[in-house]
Design an enzyme around this catalytic site. Sequence first.
Site, mmCIF file in Angstrom:
data_model
loop_
_atom_site.group_PDB
_atom_site.id
_atom_site.type_symbol
_atom_site.label_atom_id
_atom_site.label_comp_id
_atom_site.label_asym_id
_atom_site.label_seq_id
_atom_site.Cartn_x
_atom_site.Cartn_y
_atom_site.Cartn_z
ATOM 1 C CG HIS A 65 -1.909 -1.139 1.184
ATOM 2 N ND1 HIS A 65 -3.232 -0.971 0.860
ATOM 3 C CD2 HIS A 65 -1.753 -2.467 1.393
ATOM 4 C CE1 HIS A 65 -3.852 -2.147 0.883
ATOM 5 N NE2 HIS A 65 -2.977 -3.071 1.216
ATOM 6 N N GLY B 34 -5.771 -13.037 -0.391
ATOM 7 C CA GLY B 34 -6.425 -11.773 -0.760
ATOM 8 C C GLY B 34 -6.867 -11.667 -2.210
ATOM 9 C CG ASP B 35 -5.284 -8.259 -4.093
ATOM 10 O OD1 ASP B 35 -4.529 -9.019 -3.461
ATOM 11 O OD2 ASP B 35 -4.913 -7.145 -4.495
ATOM 12 C CG ASP C 272 -4.451 2.228 1.191
ATOM 13 O OD1 ASP C 272 -4.964 1.629 0.234
ATOM 14 O OD2 ASP C 272 -3.353 1.943 1.680
ATOM 15 C CG ASN D 290 2.245 -2.321 -5.485
ATOM 16 O OD1 ASN D 290 2.000 -1.217 -5.971
ATOM 17 N ND2 ASN D 290 1.679 -2.748 -4.371
ATOM 18 C CB THR E 88 -3.113 -0.409 -3.301
ATOM 19 O OG1 THR E 88 -3.950 -1.187 -2.439
ATOM 20 C CG2 THR E 88 -2.884 0.954 -2.680
HETATM 21 N N1 UDP Z 1 9.220 -5.642 -2.598
HETATM 22 C C1 UDP Z 1 10.564 -5.403 -2.713
HETATM 23 N N2 UDP Z 1 11.431 -6.249 -2.125
HETATM 24 C C2 UDP Z 1 11.055 -7.326 -1.421
HETATM 25 C C3 UDP Z 1 9.657 -7.601 -1.316
HETATM 26 C C4 UDP Z 1 8.776 -6.743 -1.917
HETATM 27 O O1 UDP Z 1 10.982 -4.423 -3.347
HETATM 28 O O2 UDP Z 1 11.916 -8.047 -0.910
HETATM 29 C C5 UDP Z 1 8.278 -4.669 -3.160
HETATM 30 C C6 UDP Z 1 7.705 -5.050 -4.499
HETATM 31 O O3 UDP Z 1 8.570 -4.607 -5.527
HETATM 32 C C7 UDP Z 1 6.377 -4.336 -4.489
HETATM 33 C C8 UDP Z 1 5.967 -4.353 -3.031
HETATM 34 O O4 UDP Z 1 7.162 -4.534 -2.293
HETATM 35 O O5 UDP Z 1 6.523 -3.001 -4.905
HETATM 36 C C9 UDP Z 1 5.033 -5.487 -2.692
HETATM 37 O O6 UDP Z 1 3.773 -5.198 -3.145
HETATM 38 P P1 UDP Z 1 2.838 -6.260 -3.865
HETATM 39 O O7 UDP Z 1 1.575 -5.564 -4.189
HETATM 40 O O8 UDP Z 1 3.546 -6.891 -4.993
HETATM 41 O O9 UDP Z 1 2.602 -7.398 -2.803
HETATM 42 P P2 UDP Z 1 2.336 -7.429 -1.211
HETATM 43 O O10 UDP Z 1 3.663 -7.343 -0.589
HETATM 44 O O11 UDP Z 1 1.439 -6.279 -0.870
HETATM 45 O O12 UDP Z 1 1.707 -8.751 -1.005
HETATM 46 N N1 UDP Z 2 -9.022 -4.551 -0.145
HETATM 47 C C1 UDP Z 2 -10.174 -3.878 -0.305
HETATM 48 N N2 UDP Z 2 -10.793 -3.381 0.791
HETATM 49 C C2 UDP Z 2 -10.299 -3.532 2.010
HETATM 50 C C3 UDP Z 2 -9.113 -4.212 2.184
HETATM 51 C C4 UDP Z 2 -8.479 -4.711 1.084
HETATM 52 O O1 UDP Z 2 -10.665 -3.712 -1.404
HETATM 53 O O2 UDP Z 2 -10.926 -3.050 2.943
HETATM 54 C C5 UDP Z 2 -8.436 -5.145 -1.334
HETATM 55 C C6 UDP Z 2 -7.414 -4.299 -1.988
HETATM 56 O O3 UDP Z 2 -7.532 -4.514 -3.346
HETATM 57 C C7 UDP Z 2 -6.127 -4.884 -1.494
HETATM 58 C C8 UDP Z 2 -6.499 -6.348 -1.443
HETATM 59 O O4 UDP Z 2 -7.834 -6.364 -1.004
HETATM 60 O O5 UDP Z 2 -5.108 -4.569 -2.365
HETATM 61 C C9 UDP Z 2 -5.660 -7.190 -0.543
HETATM 62 O O6 UDP Z 2 -5.497 -6.499 0.631
HETATM 63 P P1 UDP Z 2 -4.288 -6.814 1.597
HETATM 64 O O7 UDP Z 2 -4.024 -5.598 2.368
HETATM 65 O O8 UDP Z 2 -4.574 -8.071 2.276
HETATM 66 O O9 UDP Z 2 -3.109 -7.209 0.647
HETATM 67 P P2 UDP Z 2 -1.921 -6.381 0.119
HETATM 68 O O10 UDP Z 2 -2.502 -5.343 -0.796
HETATM 69 O O11 UDP Z 2 -1.221 -5.820 1.301
HETATM 70 O O12 UDP Z 2 -1.143 -7.423 -0.625
#
Ligand code: UDP
Ligand code: UDP
Length: 460
Positions: free
Chosen positions: A18, A377-378, A115, A358, A138
């Site tokens: 996020h 999650g998503d 967010d 991301n 996000t």
């Molecule tokens: N990321 C990174 N290094 C790591 C792990 C994650 O740079 O060792 C970054 C990755 O490039 C991305 C973000 O952290 O920008 C992770 O976001 P993503 O939506 O892919 O997954 P989440 O971590 O939320 O599950």
């Molecule tokens: N999300 C949403 N509403 C919420 C919480 C999460 O729509 O109240 C969605 C959003 O797309 C988010 C995804 O669920 O990116 C997964 O959320 P989480 O924070 O578990 O994962 P992360 O984005 O950190 O990988």
Amino acid sequence: MQSDQPHVALLPSAGMGHLTPFLRLATLLVRQHCRVTLVTTHPTVSLSESRLVSQFLSAFPQVTQLPFHLLPLDRSTANSTDPFYLQFETIRRSAHLLSPLLATLSPPLHALISDVSLISSVIPVTETLHLPYYLLFTSSARMFAFFSFFPTFASKAGDDPATFGDVKIPGCTPITRSSFPPSLLIPDNLFGKIFKDDGREVNKLNGFLVNTFEGLEAETLEALNGGKVLKGLPSVFPVGPFPPFEFERGDCGDQLKWLDDQPAGSVVYVSFGSRTAMSRDQIREVGDGLITSGCRFLWVVKDKKVDKEEEEGLDEVVGLELMERMKAKGLVVKKWVDQPQILGHSSVGGFVSHCGWNSVIEAAWHGVPILAWPQIGDQKINAELVKASGLGMWVTSWGWAEEVVVKGDEIGERIREMMGSELLRGQAARIREEARKAFGDGGSVGITFKQLIEEWKASN
Ligand code: UDP
Ligand code: UDP
């Protein structure tokens, strides 16, 4: 700073998935000469978050930091064990403290961008302050369609997860029940509650920014903006792809040096993001699979959801014997890496990814094919899109994390398939072109930001 430029406050929730897009958005707004205030929540859940905020603030001294001290959460009143979801709830329950903080900002704000997961708690604040309220979503536009349609869908099903079937969102490819974020199928779960409470309020916002682009999600964007998904839905602005910026650069000299020594396109990069810990059994199968694949690999191992809790080293988590066997062809690390730099390295030819949004956009930006392995999650909803767009492949039978332990042989076979696929390489390269075009001169990113800035200026 031009005085006629709008002043925008950004309020991210929790987790690197996020924070990162929020800081990329902030960078783009600064470049468009907006005045930016960043609301920083204290304490943060992970060390990576506080580190990245500091890096960002040092790189952009013109950005105002607005510290937001959270009230302690009584955990017995929030039904979740996930530290990031609990932080969402902590921010929500502290949201009323934002009104006086935001009201003191000078010059006054033109808009607040928050967010997801904070919507219904922030609306009373923006209403009191008569402040235009936008969301930076996000995840994918597809996930946003699901999110905004979900309350309609759930109420038809009597709000009982047991009776939820597949969802047919008008104008979008259907989403099967098996792709729903698992927390939505658990009655009275905190994530589900926030998801529904927020989803019901979407028509009260002024607009939604999504880190996506036409070249990836044309159909869904059209359904959203054409009023098919939800009548009266405010505009959805495709402001992506957000590229990674200089301020994020981390120390990854060792990995880049290793990559420099590998042939072009030969390395598979394996990472499941910032908040997904794999079971030890699954970690060992992944290691076996990497060896079986015969490919070179760079693997980031994660053993705990929150980085502060990572204590054990690779020898313990992966096992000495497996570590030894992997040395010939791979580099294995257990720490934060600079993923955008890795994905941008010419030796990397494929990405085994959980499909956090991301990561998907970063792969698209660099034209790296994905082998999707959604964990929570998503991520299945994003994986569907990765497959449909041609950016990657997805083995649906692998299921969610912890549903099954996927065997090394199968992992190896699929990695070989992805790394050997000319088709995927060509498709990923085409998507990269689309991404660069959207971000480049005269592209949709610049046009969309201009439109938003005009809208903000007009609101004052
Ligand atoms: N990321 C990174 N290094 C790591 C792990 C994650 O740079 O060792 C970054 C990755 O490039 C991305 C973000 O952290 O920008 C992770 O976001 P993503 O939506 O892919 O997954 P989440 O971590 O939320 O599950
Ligand atoms: N999300 C949403 N509403 C919420 C919480 C999460 O729509 O109240 C969605 C959003 O797309 C988010 C995804 O669920 O990116 C997964 O959320 P989480 O924070 O578990 O994962 P992360 O984005 O950190 O990988």
